[in-house]
Write a protein that holds these residues in place. Structure first.
Motif, PDB file in Angstrom:
ATOM      1  N   GLY A 281      19.417  70.509  -4.627  1.00  0.00           N
ATOM      2  CA  GLY A 281      19.415  69.165  -4.972  1.00  0.00           C
ATOM      3  C   GLY A 281      18.775  67.997  -4.056  1.00  0.00           C
ATOM      4  N   ILE A 282      18.816  67.170  -4.121  1.00  0.00           N
ATOM      5  CA  ILE A 282      18.389  65.841  -3.101  1.00  0.00           C
ATOM      6  C   ILE A 282      19.619  65.055  -2.924  1.00  0.00           C
TER       7      ILE A 282
ATOM      8  N   THR B 135      16.488  64.162 -14.741  1.00  0.00           N
ATOM      9  CA  THR B 135      17.439  64.701 -13.539  1.00  0.00           C
ATOM     10  C   THR B 135      18.761  63.751 -13.327  1.00  0.00           C
ATOM     11  N   PRO B 136      19.803  64.449 -13.181  1.00  0.00           N
ATOM     12  CA  PRO B 136      20.969  63.523 -13.171  1.00  0.00           C
ATOM     13  C   PRO B 136      20.980  63.019 -11.524  1.00  0.00           C
TER      14      PRO B 136
ATOM     15  N   GLY C 161      22.764  69.288  -2.024  1.00  0.00           N
ATOM     16  CA  GLY C 161      21.971  68.281  -1.926  1.00  0.00           C
ATOM     17  C   GLY C 161      21.315  68.076  -0.424  1.00  0.00           C
ATOM     18  N   PHE C 162      20.187  68.515  -0.439  1.00  0.00           N
ATOM     19  CA  PHE C 162      19.291  68.615   1.061  1.00  0.00           C
ATOM     20  C   PHE C 162      19.108  66.816   1.244  1.00  0.00           C
ATOM     21  N   THR C 163      19.587  66.601   2.266  1.00  0.00           N
ATOM     22  CA  THR C 163      19.300  65.038   2.893  1.00  0.00           C
ATOM     23  C   THR C 163      18.152  64.813   3.587  1.00  0.00           C
ATOM     24  N   PHE C 164      17.518  63.859   3.055  1.00  0.00           N
ATOM     25  CA  PHE C 164      16.434  63.174   3.689  1.00  0.00           C
ATOM     26  C   PHE C 164      16.852  62.055   4.551  1.00  0.00           C
TER      27      PHE C 164
ATOM     28  N   SER D  83      18.042  70.220  -9.021  1.00  0.00           N
ATOM     29  CA  SER D  83      18.955  70.198 -10.235  1.00  0.00           C
ATOM     30  C   SER D  83      19.868  68.797 -10.118  1.00  0.00           C
ATOM     31  N   VAL D  84      19.645  67.870  -9.024  1.00  0.00           N
ATOM     32  CA  VAL D  84      20.473  66.819  -8.989  1.00  0.00           C
ATOM     33  C   VAL D  84      19.829  65.770  -7.986  1.00  0.00           C
TER      34      VAL D  84
END
Length: 555
Positions: free
Chosen positions: A264-265, A322-323, A228-231, A292-293
């Motif tokens: 993911g994000i 998207t989950p 999960g790439f963090t913004f 993906s998530v």
């Protein structure tokens, strides 16, 4: 196109090439193809694939593609052990005594209540008599990059963690190599513990180099990682606006699509005061790149930062394909719970974290039908989902028993079963990620498997395999782990690619960074946080007479 056709051709005809180390290939790209097989010559253009099957080559490129596809193929039969399977019709477990599991490439292609008589040629046969085979565990909340801080924060509070170990401090001392070494070591630690799938809330994406290093570590580990790439805006370092092109670069990273890792994000700005323009841009990227998530930290209550189902629903982003995984959801409201059920979104309960840091989980017992299990910051406690499942099982039992006792009554039954704990640790994680091919042993499922030593001192004499794993096993009882059909642990030892070198690099990185953090003074507790007063809880006393035995942190 040729490779896809070749793969389909070999799969439909169940063809198996001889093992690569027994082949000597001589390719003349211009016109001719020659293959020499030790102990058996193949004449002309016919290539022997099994004692009764031949195939005519179409051209050199087709045969080369077929070879590259088939040479990496593998099949493994686990035979004669106790298999804990998942039944999709009943949504429950089924135990097979003296059962067998057939793995071909990355999939489970057979589950049997005995040893099958027909298997693919050259299948590796693994005798698991006396052992238990289960699906790999699924961790739906993790911060893998922080591994170097292990044991340094054993008595820390959440507010202290924010001011000392989080992504708001580390970027000014870490480089990309540090991220890679720490992330990779953490993933190997998880694999060793039978955690085959992780949802990583990757808070280390404060630069292109740092983000790329963490993602590369996921790919290199061989683990199944939903990264999960963090913004996030980090004052004095980077803004969300500057992270958009970085995220696009990550989506195009070489090796990502051919690995079990997916993009993911992670985002914590949903509420209570959202930047709607920022959110719309992030969600547009999520759709465009088919992530993906999506995951978010959700606490609510006195903690102040919400990221609740209500917040996301108000922005029309909750009921999507998207989950979305809500980590902790400590103070989830009845309305939020209803929204999770109606949109089929899940929470990640992190039992040990929520006890350690004080987020607590006062309402999580009532949302377990939309819940999975996570680890959180493995630097401060266990890294394995087995421990989380065991802690949560007994904590949930305690709470339900207490409800009865406080009414002056006595409980007549046990309110939570070991099977339910097992499902939370496996299948529910797959449901949270909307991956129907994960979290269970069934035909068509991904070959993410764990083999347990049923003869270890802790498990010796078991009858119920589910209880043996959930209540009596330890990480040391794990003999073998497969991810995507590939061995990452075998004979009780990690065999994942690059582990010895990664271990040495990590120790050097940890020594340097731990030295930096030793010299840092502890942050002062603020008077208030997000509008809530900050106070010291009453300290436990374990020593008779003067003093309380609290002691020091020995770093």
């Amino acid at each position: 196109h040729i490779i896809r056709c070749a793969a389909q051709y070999t799969a439909e005809r169940r063809l198996v090439w001889p093992r690569a180390e027994r082949l000597e290939q001589l390719f003349d790209i211009s016109h001719n193809l020659k293959v020499k097989y030790e102990g058996n010559s193949w004449a002309g253009d016919d290539i022997l694939l099994s004692p009764s099957t031949t195939m005519k080559p179409i051209n050199e490129l087709t045969i080369l593609s077929l070879f590259l596809t088939a040479a990496s193929a593998a099949s493994i039969l686990f035979k004669g052990g106790t298999v804990i399977t998942f039944n999709k019709q009943t949504q429950g477990l089924r135990v097979l005594r003296e059962g067998s599991v057939l793995v071909e490439n990355d999939r489970i292609t057979g589950v049997y209540d005995s040893t099958p008589t027909r298997i693919p040629p050259r299948t590796e046969i693994v005798d698991i008599a006396g052992k238990i085979i289960t699906p790999g565990f699924i961790d739906t909340h993790r911060h893998g990059w922080q591994t170097v801080f292990k044991t340094m924060a054993s008595n820390t509070s959440l507010l202290e963690f924010f001011g000392r170990y989080s992504s708001f401090v580390a970027p000014f001392f870490w480089n990309a190599t540090d991220i890679y070494d720490s992330q990779l070591a953490g993933l190997y630690e998880a694999l060793n513990a039978g955690v085959t799938t992780s949802l990583d809330h990757a808070t280390h994406t404060w630069s292109k180099d740092a983000a790329e290093a963490g993602l590369q570590a996921c790919i290199d580990s061989g683990a199944r990682v939903f990264w999960g790439f963090t913004f996030a805006n980090i004052t004095g370092l980077i803004t969300v606006e500057e992270l958009y092109p970085v995220f696009r670069n990550m989506a195009a990273k070489t090796g990502l699509r051919s690995s079990p890792t997916t993009l993911g994000i992670a985002y914590d700005g949903w509420g209570p005061n959202p930047n709607v323009g920022e959110i719309n841009k992030i969600m547009a990227l999520a759709r465009e790149l088919n992530v993906s998530v999506i995951t978010t930290h959700s606490l609510q209550g006195p903690w102040g930062f919400s990221n609740s189902p209500e917040d996301i629903h108000a922005l029309n982003y909750l009921n999507i394909s998207t989950p979305i995984v809500f980590s902790h959801a400590s103070f989830l409201t009845p309305t939020g719970a209803d929204l999770l059920r109606s949109t089929n979104q899940y929470v990640s309960i992190t039992p040990e974290s929520e006890m350690h840091y004080g987020q607590t989980h006062p309402v999580a017992y009532s949302i377990q039908d939309q819940a999975s299990l996570g680890i959180d910051t493995h630097i401060t406690f266990s890294t394995d989902i087995l421990t989380q499942a065991r802690i949560w099982l007994q904590q949930a039992r305690y709470e339900r028993y207490l409800d009865v006792l406080e009414q002056g009554k006595l409980p007549a039954s046990n309110p939570m079963s070991v099977e339910q704990a097992f499902l939370l640790a496996t299948r529910n994680g797959a449901l949270a990620l909307r991956r129907d091919d994960l979290g269970g042993i069934f035909v068509g499922g991904k070959a993410d498997l764990v083999v347990w030593d049923g003869d270890s001192p802790g498990m010796l004499g078991w009858v119920d395999p589910v209880a043996a794993v959930i209540l009596h096993a330890s990480v040391g009882d794990i003999e073998a782990v497969l991810v995507d059909g590939k061995w990452v642990k075998r004979g009780g030892k990690l065999v994942a690619r690059g582990w010895p070198e990664a271990r040495a690099r990590f120790l050097r990185t940890a020594k340097r960074l731990q030295g930096v953090w030793r010299g840092m003074p502890l942050p002062e507790a603020p008077a208030e946080f997000n509008g809530s007063p900050v106070v010291h809880p009453e300290r436990v006393d374990v020593v008779r007479g003067p003093g309380d035995g609290y002691g020091n942190v020995y770093i």
